[in-house]
Design a protein around this motif. Structure first.
Motif, short mmCIF file in Angstrom:
data_model
loop_
_atom_site.label_atom_id
_atom_site.label_comp_id
_atom_site.label_asym_id
_atom_site.label_seq_id
_atom_site.Cartn_x
_atom_site.Cartn_y
_atom_site.Cartn_z
N VAL A 1 0.86 -1.18 0.00
CA VAL A 1 0.00 0.00 0.00
C VAL A 1 0.90 1.23 0.00
CG1 VAL A 1 -1.81 1.25 1.23
CG2 VAL A 1 -1.75 -1.26 1.31
N PRO A 2 0.70 2.18 -0.91
CA PRO A 2 1.56 3.37 -0.94
C PRO A 2 1.54 4.12 0.40
CG PRO A 2 0.22 3.25 -2.93
CD PRO A 2 -0.30 2.19 -2.01
N ARG B 1 -2.25 9.53 8.32
CA ARG B 1 -3.70 9.53 8.18
C ARG B 1 -4.11 9.05 6.78
NH1 ARG B 1 -7.95 12.22 10.58
NH2 ARG B 1 -6.53 13.39 11.93
N ALA B 2 -3.41 9.51 5.75
CA ALA B 2 -3.77 9.16 4.38
C ALA B 2 -3.66 7.67 4.11
CB ALA B 2 -2.89 9.93 3.40
N PHE B 3 -2.74 7.00 4.81
CA PHE B 3 -2.56 5.56 4.59
C PHE B 3 -3.85 4.79 4.87
CE2 PHE B 3 -1.33 1.24 5.69
CZ PHE B 3 -0.38 0.93 4.73
N ALA B 4 -4.63 5.24 5.84
CA ALA B 4 -5.85 4.55 6.24
C ALA B 4 -7.05 4.94 5.40
CB ALA B 4 -6.14 4.81 7.72
N GLU B 5 -6.90 5.90 4.50
CA GLU B 5 -8.02 6.41 3.74
C GLU B 5 -8.08 5.79 2.34
OE1 GLU B 5 -7.19 10.59 3.80
OE2 GLU B 5 -8.10 10.88 5.79
N VAL C 1 -5.52 1.68 0.15
CA VAL C 1 -5.62 0.52 1.02
C VAL C 1 -6.87 -0.28 0.71
CG1 VAL C 1 -6.83 1.68 2.95
CG2 VAL C 1 -5.29 -0.25 3.39
N ASP C 2 -7.95 0.40 0.30
CA ASP C 2 -9.18 -0.31 -0.07
C ASP C 2 -8.95 -1.17 -1.32
OD1 ASP C 2 -11.74 1.46 1.38
OD2 ASP C 2 -9.72 2.29 1.36
N ASP C 3 -8.29 -0.59 -2.31
CA ASP C 3 -8.00 -1.36 -3.52
C ASP C 3 -7.12 -2.56 -3.21
OD1 ASP C 3 -9.43 0.53 -4.94
OD2 ASP C 3 -7.66 1.61 -5.67
N ALA C 4 -6.12 -2.37 -2.34
CA ALA C 4 -5.22 -3.47 -1.98
C ALA C 4 -5.98 -4.58 -1.26
CB ALA C 4 -4.08 -2.95 -1.10
N ALA C 5 -6.91 -4.21 -0.39
CA ALA C 5 -7.70 -5.22 0.33
C ALA C 5 -8.56 -6.03 -0.63
CB ALA C 5 -8.57 -4.54 1.39
N GLU C 6 -9.15 -5.35 -1.59
CA GLU C 6 -10.00 -6.04 -2.57
C GLU C 6 -9.18 -7.03 -3.40
OE1 GLU C 6 -13.20 -5.07 -6.15
OE2 GLU C 6 -12.08 -3.45 -5.22
N LEU C 7 -8.02 -6.60 -3.84
CA LEU C 7 -7.17 -7.48 -4.64
C LEU C 7 -6.66 -8.66 -3.81
CD1 LEU C 7 -5.13 -4.81 -6.63
CD2 LEU C 7 -6.88 -6.36 -7.55
N ARG D 1 -14.97 -4.12 1.31
CA ARG D 1 -14.22 -4.21 0.04
C ARG D 1 -13.61 -5.59 -0.16
NH1 ARG D 1 -12.48 0.33 -2.85
NH2 ARG D 1 -11.53 -1.22 -4.25
N ALA D 2 -13.35 -6.29 0.95
CA ALA D 2 -12.77 -7.63 0.87
C ALA D 2 -13.85 -8.71 0.74
CB ALA D 2 -11.92 -7.91 2.10
N GLY D 3 -15.08 -8.29 0.43
CA GLY D 3 -16.16 -9.25 0.21
C GLY D 3 -16.59 -9.97 1.47
N GLY D 4 -16.42 -9.35 2.63
CA GLY D 4 -16.82 -9.97 3.88
C GLY D 4 -15.72 -10.75 4.58
N LEU D 5 -14.57 -10.84 3.97
CA LEU D 5 -13.43 -11.52 4.60
C LEU D 5 -13.04 -10.74 5.85
CD1 LEU D 5 -11.66 -13.98 3.66
CD2 LEU D 5 -9.98 -12.30 2.94
N PRO D 6 -12.76 -11.41 6.98
CA PRO D 6 -12.40 -10.67 8.19
C PRO D 6 -11.09 -9.90 8.01
CG PRO D 6 -12.10 -13.04 8.51
CD PRO D 6 -12.82 -12.87 7.21
N VAL D 7 -11.11 -8.65 8.48
CA VAL D 7 -9.92 -7.80 8.46
C VAL D 7 -9.62 -7.37 9.89
CG1 VAL D 7 -8.85 -5.72 7.52
CG2 VAL D 7 -10.53 -6.99 6.15
#
Length: 256
Positions: free
Chosen positions: A43-44, A64-68, A72-78, A113-119
């Motif tokens: 994640v950048p 702060r930006a790292f969590a936005e 990070v959302d795109d990385a979780a989905e992939l 974003r992870a389709g319900g996978l626990p994070v």
């Protein structure tokens, strides 16, 4: 006849990590049993340059930006498209900045974003670990690249969660991930941690700390929690896997 090739594992865990940071993967792989697979997505993180270089202290804005969204959302989905059973968010300081409520919202967003996978996330995992161990008062030791403001936000995070924090400060070692040595961290913690603390929490997933857990616990006679240790504990639990197979990295893994 055949050599181990990494395919025969009982569970695979995903890891979200800053793009130039090797700390989370290094420590998670060292602690995890051989039959636990670990797979990271980068994640950048604007505060990190080539080779993982950072300034002497980390500014709050990129933390702060790292969590936005969106990175990070795109990385979780992939990452969720891989056969992983849970995803671990390997970043401490964003929770200090956005607080426990912001962290909880982030986890809800990433889980969706992870389709319900626990994070699971580092600081929320630390809170769960402290409660599992029955700790009420903790000493918070942060990396030397966390300035006083960021460390104070960390104190506030744990106080908001209901803990007393008689000590919270950045570690007085050289500021640089590659400069941290286990023996130096061990000596510094022994000198600084007050008797009033029932446990030590070492913040920072890029902070080299997992190797000193057992030695510090033996000397201090109290639990020692580190960022990647609690993250592994929480990720295994989220994946429905036992945690007692982790040996040599603290009493947390044998806690009820």
């Amino acid at each position: 006849m055949w050599q181990p090739d990494g395919w025969d594992v009982r569970v695979r865990l995903g890891v979200l990590t800053p793009h130039a940071d090797v700390g989370p993967e290094s420590e998670l792989r060292a602690m995890a049993p051989a039959d636990v697979g670990l797979h990271a997505a980068r994640v950048p993180f604007a505060a990190m340059g080539p080779g993982g270089q950072m300034g002497l202290t980390v500014p709050l804005a990129p933390v702060r930006a790292f969590a936005e969204p969106p990175h990070v959302d795109d990385a979780a989905e992939l990452l969720a498209a891989a056969p992983v059973a849970a995803i671990a968010y390997a970043f401490t300081s964003s929770a200090y900045v956005i607080g426990a409520r912001g962290e909880a919202y982030m986890l809800e967003r990433l889980t969706e974003r992870a389709g319900g996978l626990p994070v699971v996330a580092t600081c929320a995992a630390a809170v769960g670990a402290l409660r599992a161990l029955g700790v009420e008062r903790l000493a918070l030791v942060d990396p030397p690249w966390f300035d006083a403001t960021l460390s104070d936000l960390g104190r506030g995070y744990y106080e908001e969660a209901g803990f007393e924090v008689p000590y919270a400060a950045p570690c007085g070692l050289p500021s640089g991930q590659a400069l941290i040595r286990p023996e130096a961290l061990y000596g510094w913690v022994l000198e600084q941690v007050p008797d009033a603390a029932q446990a030590v929490v070492v913040g920072g997933n890029g902070f080299r700390a997992a190797g000193v857990i057992e030695a510090l616990e033996a000397e201090l006679e109290r639990p020692v929690l580190t960022a990647n240790q609690v993250l592994l504990w929480a990720a295994l639990r989220a994946a429905g896997e036992p945690v007692d197979g982790v040996r040599g990295y603290g009493r947390l893994f044998s806690a009820p």
